[in-house]
Design a protein around this motif. Structure first.
Motif, PDB file in Angstrom:
ATOM      1  N   PHE A   1       0.830  -1.204   0.000  1.00 61.49           N
ATOM      2  CA  PHE A   1       0.000   0.000   0.000  1.00 61.49           C
ATOM      3  C   PHE A   1       0.869   1.261   0.000  1.00 61.49           C
ATOM      4  O   PHE A   1       1.837   1.365   0.767  1.00 61.49           O
TER       5      PHE A   1
ATOM      6  N   VAL B   1      -6.964   2.117  -5.041  1.00 58.98           N
ATOM      7  CA  VAL B   1      -8.003   1.420  -4.277  1.00 58.98           C
ATOM      8  C   VAL B   1      -8.972   2.340  -3.533  1.00 58.98           C
ATOM      9  O   VAL B   1     -10.171   2.055  -3.482  1.00 58.98           O
ATOM     10  N   PHE B   2      -8.504   3.419  -2.926  1.00 63.43           N
ATOM     11  CA  PHE B   2      -9.401   4.324  -2.209  1.00 63.43           C
ATOM     12  C   PHE B   2      -8.936   5.762  -2.370  1.00 63.43           C
ATOM     13  O   PHE B   2      -7.727   6.021  -2.498  1.00 63.43           O
TER      14      PHE B   2
ATOM     15  N   PHE C   1      -6.904   7.208   2.839  1.00 63.97           N
ATOM     16  CA  PHE C   1      -6.597   6.150   3.797  1.00 63.97           C
ATOM     17  C   PHE C   1      -7.717   6.041   4.826  1.00 63.97           C
ATOM     18  O   PHE C   1      -8.099   4.944   5.243  1.00 63.97           O
TER      19      PHE C   1
ATOM     20  N   GLU D   1     -10.878   6.534   4.366  1.00 64.01           N
ATOM     21  CA  GLU D   1     -11.995   5.802   3.804  1.00 64.01           C
ATOM     22  C   GLU D   1     -11.692   4.311   3.708  1.00 64.01           C
ATOM     23  O   GLU D   1     -12.583   3.475   3.928  1.00 64.01           O
ATOM     24  N   LYS D   2     -10.458   3.958   3.409  1.00 68.93           N
ATOM     25  CA  LYS D   2     -10.090   2.545   3.362  1.00 68.93           C
ATOM     26  C   LYS D   2     -10.307   1.890   4.722  1.00 68.93           C
ATOM     27  O   LYS D   2     -10.912   0.823   4.825  1.00 68.93           O
TER      28      LYS D   2
ATOM     29  N   TRP E   1     -14.279   1.992   5.679  1.00 70.76           N
ATOM     30  CA  TRP E   1     -15.079   1.078   4.867  1.00 70.76           C
ATOM     31  C   TRP E   1     -14.768  -0.374   5.242  1.00 70.76           C
ATOM     32  O   TRP E   1     -15.674  -1.181   5.428  1.00 70.76           O
ATOM     33  N   GLY E   2     -13.486  -0.694   5.388  1.00 70.22           N
ATOM     34  CA  GLY E   2     -13.103  -2.058   5.746  1.00 70.22           C
ATOM     35  C   GLY E   2     -13.594  -2.468   7.117  1.00 70.22           C
ATOM     36  O   GLY E   2     -14.050  -3.600   7.325  1.00 70.22           O
TER      37      GLY E   2
ATOM     38  N   CYS F   1     -17.186   5.928  -2.364  1.00 64.91           N
ATOM     39  CA  CYS F   1     -17.655   4.910  -1.427  1.00 64.91           C
ATOM     40  C   CYS F   1     -18.613   5.577  -0.452  1.00 64.91           C
ATOM     41  O   CYS F   1     -18.590   6.793  -0.286  1.00 64.91           O
TER      42      CYS F   1
ATOM     43  N   TYR G   1     -19.017   0.920  -3.064  1.00 66.44           N
ATOM     44  CA  TYR G   1     -17.593   1.151  -3.367  1.00 66.44           C
ATOM     45  C   TYR G   1     -17.333   1.154  -4.867  1.00 66.44           C
ATOM     46  O   TYR G   1     -17.951   0.389  -5.622  1.00 66.44           O
TER      47      TYR G   1
END
Length: 237
Positions: free
Chosen positions: A87, A114-115, A118, A120-121, A124-125, A174, A187
């Motif tokens: 990442f 991916v996003f 950071f 939001e990653k 969301w996860g 997302c 997403y």
């Protein structure tokens, strides 16, 4: 998640300064917040194979696995041997006191965005892992705005009219929605198809989820497709 912060352990100020020196620029405000609180230990939020700790970041640069780059900063080491995509922050796309998260191999090659951020990653996860998958019934599918326009501009008002709230503000790619009856996360990647996002909708039973999907399907500008029910629905129930 009660007492979540008790399991966190932050990085030292010296470690944060070292990472900032490698970046060659001030760190995004959110990343500094993350390092100060979870830079050594993320507690239950930790990823099974990805290490976002400050010591790991500094170790990788000290071993010259990654070279300092004014645009990209490695922030998460991926130990999965099958897909060792690490990442990175992409500072060329800084936004909302944060920056885009992208993935790439240590030996080089292309980047997979991916996003947008950071924050939001992580959010969301966490919502997916600690809430959505714990609910008894869920479905997975996609939304597409037929004219390719801003999907969230269509989706947000409908979800609000159905009693959903957005507990965490996110960017356009997302979203997190929650209500007493059901919850949903949507997403798409930062450079995904215009007007398109995948979703996971979950709740206590399929009837409640079908009602939500039925209301969304009534919007003429929106196409709703369900790919899978988990667990599978038997005899339509």
């Amino acid at each position: 998640m009660p007492d979540l912060q008790d399991a966190w352990k932050g990085a030292t100020e010296d470690e944060i300064v070292q990472i900032e020196t490698i970046a060659g620029r001030p760190l995004p405000r959110f990343y500094r917040w993350f390092l100060m609180r979870m830079g050594h230990e993320m507690g239950p939020l930790a990823y099974p194979t990805a290490d976002f700790s400050a010591p790991k970041v500094l170790e990788c640069y000290a071993r010259r696995m990654f070279a300092p780059n004014p645009r990209f900063l490695m922030i998460g080491y991926e130990s999965d041997e099958m897909m060792p995509l690490h990442f990175f922050y992409d500072f060329q796309h800084s936004v909302r006191e944060d920056a885009r998260v992208t993935k790439s191999h240590a030996l080089g090659g292309g980047f997979h965005h991916v996003f947008d951020t950071f924050r939001e990653k992580l959010t969301w996860g966490s919502f997916l892992a600690f809430h959505l998958i714990t609910l008894p019934q869920s479905c997975i599918g996609s939304f597409k705005r037929r004219d390719g326009g801003d999907l969230r501009a269509t989706l947000d008002p409908i979800m609000e009219s159905l009693g959903f709230v957005r507990p965490v503000e996110t960017g356009p790619n997302c979203a997190i929605y929650r209500s007493p009856q059901a919850s949903m996360a949507t997403y798409s990647g930062p450079e995904g198809l215009p007007g398109y996002q995948t979703f996971r909708l979950a709740g206590q039973d399929s009837a409640r989820l079908r009602r939500v999907l039925g209301q969304l399907g009534c919007e003429s500008s929106l196409r709703v497709e369900v790919d899978e029910w988990r667990p599978p629905i038997v005899n339509g129930v």
